[in-house]
Design a protein around this motif. Structure first.
Motif, mmCIF file in Angstrom:
data_model
loop_
_atom_site.group_PDB
_atom_site.id
_atom_site.type_symbol
_atom_site.label_atom_id
_atom_site.label_comp_id
_atom_site.label_asym_id
_atom_site.label_seq_id
_atom_site.Cartn_x
_atom_site.Cartn_y
_atom_site.Cartn_z
ATOM 1 N N GLN A 109 7.767 0.315 18.125
ATOM 2 C CA GLN A 109 8.121 -1.095 18.253
ATOM 3 C C GLN A 109 6.915 -1.990 17.987
ATOM 4 O OE1 GLN A 109 10.437 -2.555 21.544
ATOM 5 N NE2 GLN A 109 11.409 -0.558 21.917
ATOM 6 N N ALA A 110 5.767 -1.623 18.524
ATOM 7 C CA ALA A 110 4.560 -2.432 18.340
ATOM 8 C C ALA A 110 4.086 -2.391 16.892
ATOM 9 C CB ALA A 110 3.461 -1.945 19.279
ATOM 10 N N ARG A 111 4.108 -1.210 16.292
ATOM 11 C CA ARG A 111 3.662 -1.099 14.895
ATOM 12 C C ARG A 111 4.601 -1.879 13.976
ATOM 13 N NH1 ARG A 111 3.130 4.200 16.767
ATOM 14 N NH2 ARG A 111 4.980 4.887 15.610
ATOM 15 N N CYS A 112 5.892 -1.749 14.213
ATOM 16 C CA CYS A 112 6.850 -2.466 13.363
ATOM 17 C C CYS A 112 6.726 -3.979 13.546
ATOM 18 C CB CYS A 112 8.275 -2.007 13.667
ATOM 19 S SG CYS A 112 8.683 -0.376 12.991
ATOM 20 N N LEU A 126 -5.710 -3.927 6.462
ATOM 21 C CA LEU A 126 -5.986 -2.490 6.374
ATOM 22 C C LEU A 126 -6.723 -1.998 7.612
ATOM 23 C CD1 LEU A 126 -7.012 -2.358 2.617
ATOM 24 C CD2 LEU A 126 -4.951 -1.353 3.603
ATOM 25 N N GLU A 127 -7.660 -2.787 8.105
ATOM 26 C CA GLU A 127 -8.394 -2.386 9.306
ATOM 27 C C GLU A 127 -7.455 -2.276 10.502
ATOM 28 O OE1 GLU A 127 -11.378 -5.370 9.603
ATOM 29 O OE2 GLU A 127 -12.760 -4.393 8.183
ATOM 30 N N ILE A 128 -6.529 -3.203 10.606
ATOM 31 C CA ILE A 128 -5.562 -3.136 11.711
ATOM 32 C C ILE A 128 -4.676 -1.901 11.569
ATOM 33 C CG2 ILE A 128 -3.562 -4.280 12.750
ATOM 34 C CD1 ILE A 128 -4.915 -6.960 12.071
ATOM 35 N N MET A 129 -4.260 -1.602 10.348
ATOM 36 C CA MET A 129 -3.432 -0.412 10.134
ATOM 37 C C MET A 129 -4.210 0.859 10.439
ATOM 38 S SD MET A 129 -0.919 -1.208 6.924
ATOM 39 C CE MET A 129 0.042 0.250 7.297
ATOM 40 N N ASN A 130 -5.487 0.886 10.103
ATOM 41 C CA ASN A 130 -6.303 2.060 10.429
ATOM 42 C C ASN A 130 -6.327 2.297 11.936
ATOM 43 O OD1 ASN A 130 -6.843 2.273 7.715
ATOM 44 N ND2 ASN A 130 -8.915 1.439 7.842
ATOM 45 N N ALA A 131 -6.405 1.202 12.697
ATOM 46 C CA ALA A 131 -6.412 1.338 14.153
ATOM 47 C C ALA A 131 -5.038 1.744 14.684
ATOM 48 C CB ALA A 131 -6.860 0.022 14.789
ATOM 49 N N MET A 132 -3.968 1.276 14.019
ATOM 50 C CA MET A 132 -2.606 1.592 14.482
ATOM 51 C C MET A 132 -2.219 3.035 14.195
ATOM 52 S SD MET A 132 -0.066 -1.659 13.860
ATOM 53 C CE MET A 132 0.114 -1.314 12.114
ATOM 54 N N TYR A 133 -2.829 3.634 13.182
ATOM 55 C CA TYR A 133 -2.445 4.991 12.769
ATOM 56 C C TYR A 133 -3.649 5.919 12.897
ATOM 57 C CZ TYR A 133 1.766 2.772 11.025
ATOM 58 O OH TYR A 133 2.943 2.064 10.941
ATOM 59 N N PRO A 134 -3.862 6.492 14.084
ATOM 60 C CA PRO A 134 -4.977 7.423 14.284
ATOM 61 C C PRO A 134 -4.718 8.734 13.564
ATOM 62 C CG PRO A 134 -3.563 7.380 16.206
ATOM 63 C CD PRO A 134 -3.050 6.306 15.294
ATOM 64 N N PRO A 135 -5.728 9.585 13.431
ATOM 65 C CA PRO A 135 -5.522 10.887 12.793
ATOM 66 C C PRO A 135 -4.356 11.637 13.430
ATOM 67 C CG PRO A 135 -7.853 10.473 13.086
ATOM 68 C CD PRO A 135 -7.132 9.361 13.801
ATOM 69 N N ALA A 136 -3.489 12.173 12.575
ATOM 70 C CA ALA A 136 -2.304 12.884 13.044
ATOM 71 C C ALA A 136 -2.492 14.387 12.834
ATOM 72 C CB ALA A 136 -1.070 12.375 12.303
ATOM 73 N N MET A 156 -7.010 6.482 2.250
ATOM 74 C CA MET A 156 -5.727 5.958 2.730
ATOM 75 C C MET A 156 -5.574 4.491 2.341
ATOM 76 S SD MET A 156 -4.344 5.755 6.672
ATOM 77 C CE MET A 156 -3.510 4.288 7.285
ATOM 78 N N ASP A 157 -6.612 3.703 2.566
ATOM 79 C CA ASP A 157 -6.542 2.278 2.242
ATOM 80 C C ASP A 157 -6.334 2.060 0.754
ATOM 81 O OD1 ASP A 157 -6.999 1.894 4.905
ATOM 82 O OD2 ASP A 157 -9.083 1.237 4.687
ATOM 83 N N GLN A 158 -6.999 2.882 -0.076
ATOM 84 C CA GLN A 158 -6.845 2.725 -1.519
ATOM 85 C C GLN A 158 -5.415 3.004 -1.940
ATOM 86 O OE1 GLN A 158 -9.367 1.692 -3.806
ATOM 87 N NE2 GLN A 158 -7.480 1.382 -4.963
ATOM 88 N N PHE A 159 -4.813 4.038 -1.351
ATOM 89 C CA PHE A 159 -3.415 4.333 -1.676
ATOM 90 C C PHE A 159 -2.514 3.159 -1.309
ATOM 91 C CE2 PHE A 159 0.789 5.693 -0.222
ATOM 92 C CZ PHE A 159 1.280 6.268 -1.381
ATOM 93 N N LEU A 178 -6.075 13.496 6.660
ATOM 94 C CA LEU A 178 -5.353 12.240 6.893
ATOM 95 C C LEU A 178 -4.055 12.130 6.084
ATOM 96 C CD1 LEU A 178 -7.810 11.270 8.550
ATOM 97 C CD2 LEU A 178 -7.465 9.024 7.533
ATOM 98 N N TRP A 179 -3.556 13.264 5.602
ATOM 99 C CA TRP A 179 -2.304 13.201 4.843
ATOM 100 C C TRP A 179 -1.163 12.676 5.699
ATOM 101 C CZ3 TRP A 179 1.657 17.547 4.611
ATOM 102 C CH2 TRP A 179 2.760 17.147 3.847
ATOM 103 N N ARG A 180 -0.969 13.250 6.889
ATOM 104 C CA ARG A 180 0.144 12.794 7.718
ATOM 105 C C ARG A 180 -0.119 11.389 8.281
ATOM 106 N NH1 ARG A 180 4.223 16.508 9.108
ATOM 107 N NH2 ARG A 180 5.169 14.710 10.108
ATOM 108 N N THR A 181 -1.379 10.997 8.382
ATOM 109 C CA THR A 181 -1.687 9.647 8.851
ATOM 110 C C THR A 181 -1.245 8.609 7.836
ATOM 111 O OG1 THR A 181 -3.603 10.518 10.056
ATOM 112 C CG2 THR A 181 -3.533 8.138 9.672
ATOM 113 N N VAL A 182 -1.638 8.796 6.564
ATOM 114 C CA VAL A 182 -1.216 7.850 5.529
ATOM 115 C C VAL A 182 0.291 7.927 5.331
ATOM 116 C CG1 VAL A 182 -1.624 9.427 3.580
ATOM 117 C CG2 VAL A 182 -1.717 6.952 3.218
ATOM 118 N N SER A 183 0.877 9.103 5.528
ATOM 119 C CA SER A 183 2.329 9.245 5.414
ATOM 120 C C SER A 183 3.039 8.439 6.490
ATOM 121 C CB SER A 183 2.732 10.719 5.513
ATOM 122 O OG SER A 183 2.158 11.482 4.472
#
Length: 547
Positions: free
Chosen positions: A532-535, A373-383, A357-360, A392-397
Motif C-alpha cells: 500500500q505504501a509503495r503503491c 530513483l533514490e526513493i525507489m532504491n530505499a523502497m525496494y531493498p535487496p530481495a 537497476m536505475d539504468q533499467f 538485485l534481479w528480484r529487486t528490480v523485478s
C-alpha cells in the motif's frame, strides 16, 4: 421453476435447431463458411474486418473491407501482424504466419445459437507490449463450455510497433496516429454490426485483454476523454500495463530515426512519409527495431517497448493516471488485476547493483528523476537471490512489476470505486507453478491467461505443465473460468461462480480488498501495508513518470 431456453442449449449441442446459425454467414461485403465442431462450438477463422493496410493505407485509420463476392472457407487463422524487434539484431527468416496485411478476426459461437439468442459477447484484445501480437489465435471453446454454452468469443489481430504506433508531425499531417487502437475500435464496430449473425448481442459486449491488451481496455475506457460510444458494456483486464506515454512531438525522434535508416531522410526526399509508404515491407522490416530514448546517456539501452500509444489529443487525450484522477472514463463494471511477480520476465537477470537497476528503469521511463530513483532504491531493498542471476534481479523485478502493473491496476480500482457505482473487482494471481518457481520467476506476468482460457486453448506448449487436468494446478482452471464467464454473462463475477468458491468482494480505495487466486486456497485478502505504501508513492508520481 422457470428455466431459460438458453440454459438448455448445451443439452442440445450437435442437434439441429430451427433457426440455428449455420456455418455459412453472409456479410454485406463477403461470405464466410465456418466449421461446426463436435464440441458443440462452431468456429469461423480468418474473417477480414478491414482492408489491407498497405501502401497508401500505411499509418492511416482502418478502412472498410473490400467487396468479395466469393464464399471464403473460414478454416485458417489470418496472418499475425508484423513485430518490432527490441534490438537491431536481425530476426530469423520471415515467419510465413506474419504479414503487414493482418486485419483478421476469429469468432467462436455455440453451434446451437440462433439469430435470436442474443448471447453475451467476449471480445478479447491480445497483448504484446503494443510491439507484437503475442496471444494470437487462442481458441474460445473452453470459455464457451465453461459458460454453459451461453457466450460468444471474438479475438483478433491489430497493427503494432512501427506499423501501429508511429507518431510524428508528418503522420499527423498525412495519416493517423494510434492506428493500432483504431484497429481495435474497428473490430468493436464490426461486432456491433455483425455479431447478431452469430447469435450474439451487440448490446452486451464485454472487453477482455491481457498486458498491452489490458492497457488497451483502459485506453478505450478513457478514449476521447471518456466518451461512451456504446461499443462495450464491461471490461476485464489481466495484468494491464501502464507504459511510458509520449506526445507527438516527443515521439518525433522515432520517425526521424526510421526515415534515416531506410534512406527516406529529410536531406534525400521532400515527402518522407510518402517515401516510407513506397518501401517494400521486407526492406522496412529489416530496419524495424527499437532505439534508446534521446539523451539517455552512454549507458542507455532501448526500452523493451518503444512504439507505444501516443497522447495525440484524439483517442488519447492525457496520461492514464490523470484521466483516472479526473474521472474522465466510461462508467462500466470492471475487473483489473495482476500476478504476484509481474516484473520477473522483463528485467535483466544479471542485475547486480542499484546503478544497473536505475539504468533499467530510466531506459523504460525516461522522465524519471534522480530523486525518484533514490526513493525507489530505499523502497525496494535487496530481495531473495537465485542461481545464475545477479543479486538485485528480484529487486528490480519487484520495482518494475509494481510500477508498471500492480500499482496501476489498484489505481484503476480506486478511481472506479470513487466515480462509478457499476462494480469494481481487483485480483492478485498467486498460483505457483513448480517449474517457474524453481527458475525464480515466481508467478510471472500474464500467466493467468492460461487458466482463464484453459491450457488446451492457448498457444501450443505455452501453458505451464501443472495447469493440465490431473496436475497440481489443474483445479484453478474451473475456479477462475467460473468468475470470468460469470462476469461476461452478468457483469458480476459472483453470479455464476463455481460452487464453493468465495464471494469476490468489490474493491474500495479505503478497504483495498482483492481476491487472491491460489490453487485450493482462493480467498479475499487486504493489500499488505508495505505494498500500500509503495503503491501510494508510485501512483503519486505517475503523471511525472509519463504513465
Amino acid at each position: 421453476m422457470w428455466i431459460s431456453y438458453v440454459v438448455l442449449l448445451p443439452l442440445l449441442a450437435g442437434v439441429p435447431l430451427v433457426g440455428a446459425v449455420g456455418p455459412l454467414v453472409n456479410f454485406d461485403y463477403s461470405s464466410y463458411r465456418g466449421t461446426a465442431r463436435s464440441t458443440g462450438v462452431t468456429e469461423w477463422l480468418g474473417i477480414r474486418f478491414a482492408a489491407p493496410p498497405l501502401g497508401e493505407l500505411r499509418w492511416r485509420a482502418p478502412q472498410a473491407p473490400l467487396q468479395n463476392d466469393t464464399v471464403i472457407d473460414a478454416v485458417a487463422h489470418g496472418h499475425i501482424c508484423l513485430t518490432t524487434r527490441r534490438t537491431a539484431t536481425p530476426d530469423p527468416p520471415d515467419d510465413p504466419k506474419t504479414s503487414e496485411d493482418c486485419p483478421f478476426l476469429d469468432v467462436y459461437a455455440p453451434s446451437s445459437a440462433s439469430t435470436t439468442t442474443k448471447l453475451p459477447v467476449y471480445l478479447f484484445i491480445q497483448g504484446g507490449g503494443f510491439n507484437s501480437n503475442s496471444n494470437a489465435n487462442y481458441n474460445g471453446t473452453g470459455l464457451i463450455q465453461a459458460a454453459d454454452m451461453n457466450i460468444i468469443v471474438v479475438n483478433f489481430n491489430y497493427r503494432v510497433g512501427l506499423y501501429g504506433f508511429l507518431a510524428s508531425q508528418e503522420v499527423v499531417d498525412n495519416g493517423d496516429t494510434n492506428v493500432g487502437l483504431l484497429d481495435q475500435r474497428m473490430v468493436m464496430q464490426w461486432v456491433q454490426k455483425y455479431i447478431t449473425l452469430f447469435g450474439g448481442d451487440p448490446s452486451h459486449v464485454v472487453l477482455g485483454g491481457d498486458s498491452a491488451g489490458g492497457a488497451s481496455l483502459l485506453y478505450h475506457l478513457t478514449a476521447y476523454g471518456g466518451r461512451d460510444d456504446g461499443l462495450f458494456q464491461a471490461a476485464a483486464a489481466e495484468s494491464a500495463s501502464f507504459g511510458n506515454m509520449l506526445n507527438v512531438s516527443q515521439s518525433q525522434y522515432q520517425y526521424d530515426a526510421i526515415i534515416e535508416r531506410v534512406g527516406c531522410g529529410y536531406d534525400k526526399v521532400q515527402d518522407t512519409i510518402g517515401c516510407l509508404r513506397s518501401l517494400n515491407v521486407s526492406y522496412l522490416q529489416a530496419h524495424n527495431f527499437n532505439i534508446p530514448y534521446p539523451d539517455g546517456g552512454p549507458r542507455a539501452r532501448a526500452p523493451l517497448y518503444m512504439y507505444q500509444p501516443t497522447i495525440d489529443g484524439g483517442i488519447i487525450t492525457d496520461y492514464s493516471y490523470r484521466l483516472l484522477q479526473t474521472g474522465d472514463f466510461i462508467r462500466v463494471p470492471v475487473i483489473f488485476g495482476d500476478d504476484t511477480n509481474g516484473g520477473t520476465v522483463f528485467t535483466p537477470p544479471n542485475t547486480s547493483n542499484y546503478s544497473e537497476m536505475d539504468q533499467f528503469l530510466v531506459d523504460q521511463f525516461n522522465a524519471m528523476t534522480t530523486n525518484q530513483l533514490e526513493i525507489m532504491n530505499a523502497m525496494y531493498p535487496p530481495a531473495e537471490t537465485y542461481p545464475d542471476s545477479g543479486p538485485l534481479w528480484r529487486t528490480v523485478s519487484n520495482a518494475y512489476g509494481e510500477m508498471r502493473y500492480m500499482c496501476p491496476s489498484q489505481a484503476v480500482g480506486s478511481a472506479y470505486s470513487e466515480y462509478s457505482a457499476s462494480g469494481t473487482w481487483i485480483y492478485r494471481y498467486n498460483v505457483m507453478d513448480p517449474n517457474q518457481t524453481e527458475k525464480g520467476y515466481g508467478v510471472p506476468h500474464t500467466v493467468e491467461i492460461n487458466a482463464i482460457w484453459g491450457p488446451y486453448n492457448v498457444a501450443p506448449q505455452t501453458a505451464p505443465a501443472s495447469y493440465y487436468p490431473g496436475q497440481s494446478n489443474g483445479g484453478i482452471i474451473p475456479v477462475i473460468q467460473g468468475y470470468w464467464t460469470s462476469f461476461i454473462r452478468s457483469y458480476d463475477p459472483n453470479t455464476y461462480r463455481v460452487a464453493g468458491s468465495p464471494e469476490w468482494v468489490q474493491w474500495t480505495a479505503w478497504a483495498k480488498d482483492r481476491l487472491v487466486f491460489q490453487t485450493n486456497a482462493t480467498a479475499m485478502e487486504v493489500v499488505d501495508h508495505g505494498q500500500q505504501a509503495r503503491c501510494a508513492y508510485l501512483q503519486s508520481i505517475g503523471i511525472l513518470t509519463q504513465q
